[in-house]
Design an enzyme around this catalytic site. Structure first.
Site, PDB file in Angstrom:
ATOM      1  N   LYS A 179      11.143 100.257   0.597  1.00  0.00           N
ATOM      2  CA  LYS A 179      11.678 101.537   0.134  1.00  0.00           C
ATOM      3  C   LYS A 179      10.976 102.666   0.873  1.00  0.00           C
ATOM      4  O   LYS A 179       9.838 103.024   0.573  1.00  0.00           O
ATOM      5  CB  LYS A 179      11.484 101.725  -1.370  1.00  0.00           C
ATOM      6  N   GLU A 254      -2.732 101.918  -1.424  1.00  0.00           N
ATOM      7  CA  GLU A 254      -3.485 102.692  -0.436  1.00  0.00           C
ATOM      8  C   GLU A 254      -3.174 104.145  -0.742  1.00  0.00           C
ATOM      9  O   GLU A 254      -2.058 104.620  -0.500  1.00  0.00           O
ATOM     10  CB  GLU A 254      -3.063 102.285   0.983  1.00  0.00           C
ATOM     11  N   CYS A 288      -3.710 110.600   5.272  1.00  0.00           N
ATOM     12  CA  CYS A 288      -4.498 110.341   4.063  1.00  0.00           C
ATOM     13  C   CYS A 288      -5.991 110.260   4.347  1.00  0.00           C
ATOM     14  O   CYS A 288      -6.811 110.634   3.503  1.00  0.00           O
ATOM     15  CB  CYS A 288      -4.028 109.056   3.386  1.00  0.00           C
ATOM     16  N   GLU A 389      -6.900 116.540  -2.727  1.00  0.00           N
ATOM     17  CA  GLU A 389      -6.241 116.226  -1.463  1.00  0.00           C
ATOM     18  C   GLU A 389      -5.146 117.265  -1.211  1.00  0.00           C
ATOM     19  O   GLU A 389      -4.185 117.372  -1.970  1.00  0.00           O
ATOM     20  CB  GLU A 389      -5.641 114.821  -1.501  1.00  0.00           C
TER      21      GLU A 389
END
Length: 887
Positions: A179, A254, A288, A389
């Site tokens: 996906k 992750e 990331c 983040e």
């Protein structure tokens, strides 16, 4: 405008609902394609196709090499279509065209690497040691495909993420439902075109996507999905973990990061400045593991920041297809607004905006989502911009006083995905890197991945790992296969716990110790050690042996081959003694252990050999049948009239902290060579001669009456009993009788071999306990307890019959006696032998407190020696009664 359809069961299909959504070019803000919007029907169809392909298709049952061949062919198709894939990837994600072309190439390479590793290097089957001494068997671990695996990928590197998820799952024999993000679905659907052209069977790889999170939620909760691998934000990962719990799915995550980039004072300034920019602003900071927290030492702070800002202002922001662009757009208007919100919060918190912070108007692309590279200084680690983040082109610069503070601040984060260190001193940088709580740490570099290195994070940066062996292993189930290899139903130990079976005639016998016997045979030590190829010997002995001058005789025989001598072995050796001996051996780099002494010395040497071979402390040597191969060479020179330890596969060691005896039991601890020189035992004190002789007699009697006795152990044990009956009194009363001492050494060795295949029994369990708790020498404890346990065992008819044979071997006239009477006579004979040899006959004589016998019984009840005892002990009270009888 192009239209992209879903890929299910090898075919491209539109959604049954007819719904579509648009995918935008981040550089222009305009739609570039429409995409079929999957719903529940398409999710169910994709999962059903993957389920069929796994359960009934050939893919999961193929040899890894056959799957690898097909995946490598798919990698070839990818490489042949780099240009088209790179163009679509750049348009859809906003990634610079120069970089997306590299992504396609790297993706093809990664697929080949994973396929090759799975086919040639991955341990699909691992053979294990047997399950234990009582359960002969073959054991191995199988890795098997897991089933239907869902990969949910983010929008920042859509093609590479698709390749990661598909490659790792598929090469391991799983089927896949991928996906992609609705923001960047196009390259994954283009990849599906190549999958359709490949030989990968239908249904093995499926691609579905929708305009929102519903498709992902349906996949995560689907009962026919076995595994979910997600890459994305920590917040969404948390929800996936919860949703997968309903069906106990395997989930790997992750997730986010707030990676610390530490510049040490000795770093190359230009290298580190460039590295800090690269770590933060690659792909507009939408990575990331970006190094978004830059830690600068006070000595470099101002000069470093000046260079950094100067170069950051020179980075050209522009359209991703323009070759001159260095920083492209962010993915969409929503992400740009989120980044701007963080920038405003940073200003409000008191950080100093030294560079950027605003939108960029790119001529001709005014509707694109552009932001300036942004740098904050005077940032505190507690500020939101240093903890959350941001996922955009924003760098926080923090000042530190010393290295410890830098590491502490770096680790003060809920994330732990990556980190970095810059220094000219690489060894020092590695020491700093070791202190960082991160899944990846770069030194003098950033954003560099190794296909075979695991990628993933500590703390809230994820669960599990991607890439390499660790990533592939997460796509397998682990199965232990045990193959019982015992062919005799009478010898099935587990069955005999429930069922009565006749005594077995099966046995295992492995006389691996080479025996060299005879007066003066220690003179051959040097030549035998040389023949073994050993040059640095650690001699392990005790103070009594040294005082008797026996160490000198061995030193004269071996000469300079002796690298070190450890002479501090006590009567009952413990784990601390082994640690001290092993430490001495390591310091002198020894390649052989020589034990000179009695049972405690020999057992210490066995444990030391294991500790030296494995490089572990003594406590880690304890166990049964856990050694993976031969240990350090062990040469034995017994200095007593008999222990048997020179040929046994067990060492009994005191665990001082628990006050119990522990075991090392394994065929690999049997010594290599034993020198039985009776001249070394001449003049041995009478009490020690008697104690070691009774130790050997106990071995022989318990081996002969053991529930696992066998014809070979019977012959050895009975002859050992005869030799001891004929020679022990002579050896005690005639210290210079070499013949008697030779026979006693031979008897002890025979008894040692006998227990090697038949094992010992209750006497040993009881003696181990009083030895560990009150320092009773093992041979003396055995001698005191043996006649009492013999009378106890005689209460069981088969044991009484065996004890009649023991009586005959001891020289008792059993004519006319029944088995019970003969067994009692055998115990009386042992008791008389104790008195004749001036051996203690009561526990009260050797310092065991009467009030502690109840506790001793509880400890002895669980001693492993009882497992094969002639008569099963059902409760500790039975042992307590025996202790009281011996008291």
């Amino acid at each position: 405008m192009d239209h992209y359809r879903l890929f299910i069961d090898g075919e491209f299909v539109d959604a049954q609902s007819g719904q579509r959504f648009e995918s935008l070019d981040p550089g222009t803000g305009a739609p570039i394609a429409t995409v079929a919007a999957a719903g529940e029907a398409e999710v169910n169809a994709a999962v059903a196709a993957a389920r069929r392909a796994f359960d009934h298709g050939p893919w999961s049952r193929m040899e890894p090499g056959a799957r690898a061949e097909m995946m490598m062919e798919l990698a070839d198709l990818i490489q042949a279509n780099i240009t088209r894939l790179a163009m679509v990837e750049a348009l859809d994600s906003g990634g610079l065209l120069a970089r997306t072309a590299g992504d396609i190439f790297q993706g093809a390479r990664f697929m080949r690497t994973m396929a090759s590793y799975a086919a040639t290097r991955f341990p699909w089957r691992e053979e294990l040691p047997p399950a234990g001494p009582f359960f002969p068997s073959r054991n191995y671990v199988r890795r098997e495909p897991m089933g239907v695996c869902v990969g949910i990928i983010p929008w920042n590197f859509p093609f590479l993420m698709a390749i990661w998820k598909i490659s790792m799952a598929a090469v391991m024999g799983n089927t896949v439902v991928l996906k992609p993000s609705p923001e960047t679905p196009l390259s994954a659907l283009l990849l599906a075109e190549l999958i359709q052209k490949s030989r990968v069977p239908k249904g093995v790889i499926n691609v579905v996507v929708g305009p929102d999170r519903r498709v992902g939620e349906l996949l995560v909760r689907h009962p026919d999905v076995d595994r979910v691998a997600f890459t994305g934000s920590t917040a969404v990962g948390r929800e996936i973990l919860k949703a997968g719990a309903d069906t106990i799915k395997r989930v790997s995550l992750e997730l986010g990061g707030k990676s610390a980039n530490i510049v040490l004072p000795d770093a190359d300034l230009d290298m580190a400045v460039d590295g800090a920019l690269f770590a933060t602003f690659l792909h507009s900071g939408q990575v990331c593991e970006s190094g978004t927290r830059l830690f600068l030492p006070e000595s470099l702070h101002d000069s470093f920041l000046h260079k950094l800002v100067e170069r950051a202002r020179g980075l050209r922001v522009g359209y991703q297809m323009d070759p001159g662009t260095r920083v492209g757009p962010v993915v969409n208007a929503r992400q740009r607004a989120s980044i701007e919100k963080h920038i405003a919060a940073g200003r409000a918190e008191g950080a100093t905006l030294v560079c950027g912070g605003d939108r960029v108007e790119v001529s001709g692309f005014e509707n694109g989502f552009y932001l300036q590279p942004t740098v904050f200084s005077d940032v505190k680690n507690s500020m939101g911009i240093a903890r959350e983040e941001i996922f955009g082109p924003v760098l926080c610069v923090l000042r530190y006083r010393d290295e410890d503070e830098a590491v502490a601040l770096a680790n003060d984060s809920s994330y732990g995905l990556a980190g970095g260190v810059w220094s000219r001193n690489v060894e020092h940088a590695q020491a700093v890197a070791a202190r960082l709580r991160t899944g990846t740490t770069w030194i003098n570099d950033w954003h560099v991945f190794n296909d075979l290195a695991p990628f993933g994070g500590y703390k809230q940066s994820g669960v599990g790992r991607e890439l390499g062996h660790h990533g592939l292993a997460e796509y397998t189930e682990v199965k232990h296969v045990h193959v019982g290899t015992e062919g005799d139903p009478n010898n099935k130990m587990g069955h005999r716990l429930l069922l009565r079976r006749p005594r077995t005639t099966a046995y295992e016998y492995e006389p691996t110790t080479r025996i060299i016997s005879g007066p003066g045979c220690v003179a051959r030590l040097h030549s035998e050690v040389a023949a073994l190829g050993k040059q640095r010997v650690l001699v392990i002995t005790d103070g009594g042996v040294v005082k008797a001058g026996l160490l000198t005789r061995v030193q004269e025989a071996l000469g300079p081959v002796i690298a070190a001598v450890f002479s501090d072995v006590p009567q009952d050796s413990g784990l601390g003694v082994i640690d001290a001996a092993a430490a001495l051996g390591r310091r002198h780099n020894v390649d052989c252990v020589l034990s000179l002494g009695g049972g405690s010395v020999i057992d210490t040497a066995k444990g030391t050999a294991v500790a030296l071979t494995a490089g572990v402390p003594a406590i880690q040597t304890i166990g049964m049948h856990h050694l993976s191969g031969p240990q350090l060479t062990h040469v034995v020179v017994p200095t007593t009239s008999g222990t048997g330890s020179e040929v046994t596969n067990v060492a009994v060691i005191k665990n001082e902290s628990l006050r119990i005896k522990s075991y090392i039991m394994d065929r690999h601890v049997i010594p290599d060579v034993a020198f039985l020189d009776p001249l070394l035992t001449v003049g041995l004190p009478a009490r020690m001669t008697a104690a070691t002789g009774m130790d050997a007699l106990t071995h022989a009697v318990e081996a002969y009456t053991s529930r696992t006795a066998n014809p070979m152990s019977d012959a050895q044990a009975i002859h050992a009993i005869r030799l001891i009956a004929q020679n022990l009194e002579k050896a005690v009363k005639q210290p210079d009788n070499v013949e008697a001492r030779t026979n006693m050494q031979s008897a002890a060795t025979l008894a040692g071999w006998a227990i090697g295949s038949a094992n010992v029994g209750l006497v040993h369990g009881m003696s181990h306990t009083v030895g560990a708790r009150y320092g009773v020498p093992h041979g003396i404890g055995n001698g005191i307890l043996l006649p009492h346990v013999m009378r106890y065992n005689a209460g069981l008819a088969p044991a009484a019959a065996r004890l009649k044979d023991v009586a005959d071997a001891l020289g008792v006239d059993t004519r006319g006696l029944g088995n019970d009477e003969a067994a009692s006579a055998a115990a009386d004979k042992v008791q008389a032998l104790l008195l004749t040899c001036s051996h203690p006959v009561k526990l009260s004589e050797v310092g065991v407190p009467r009030e502690e016998l109840e506790e001793c019984a509880r400890v002895a009840f669980v001693d492993p020696a009882n497992t094969t005892s002639a008569r099963k002990v059902n409760m500790p009270q039975e042992i307590e009664e025996l202790y009281l009888a011996a008291y």
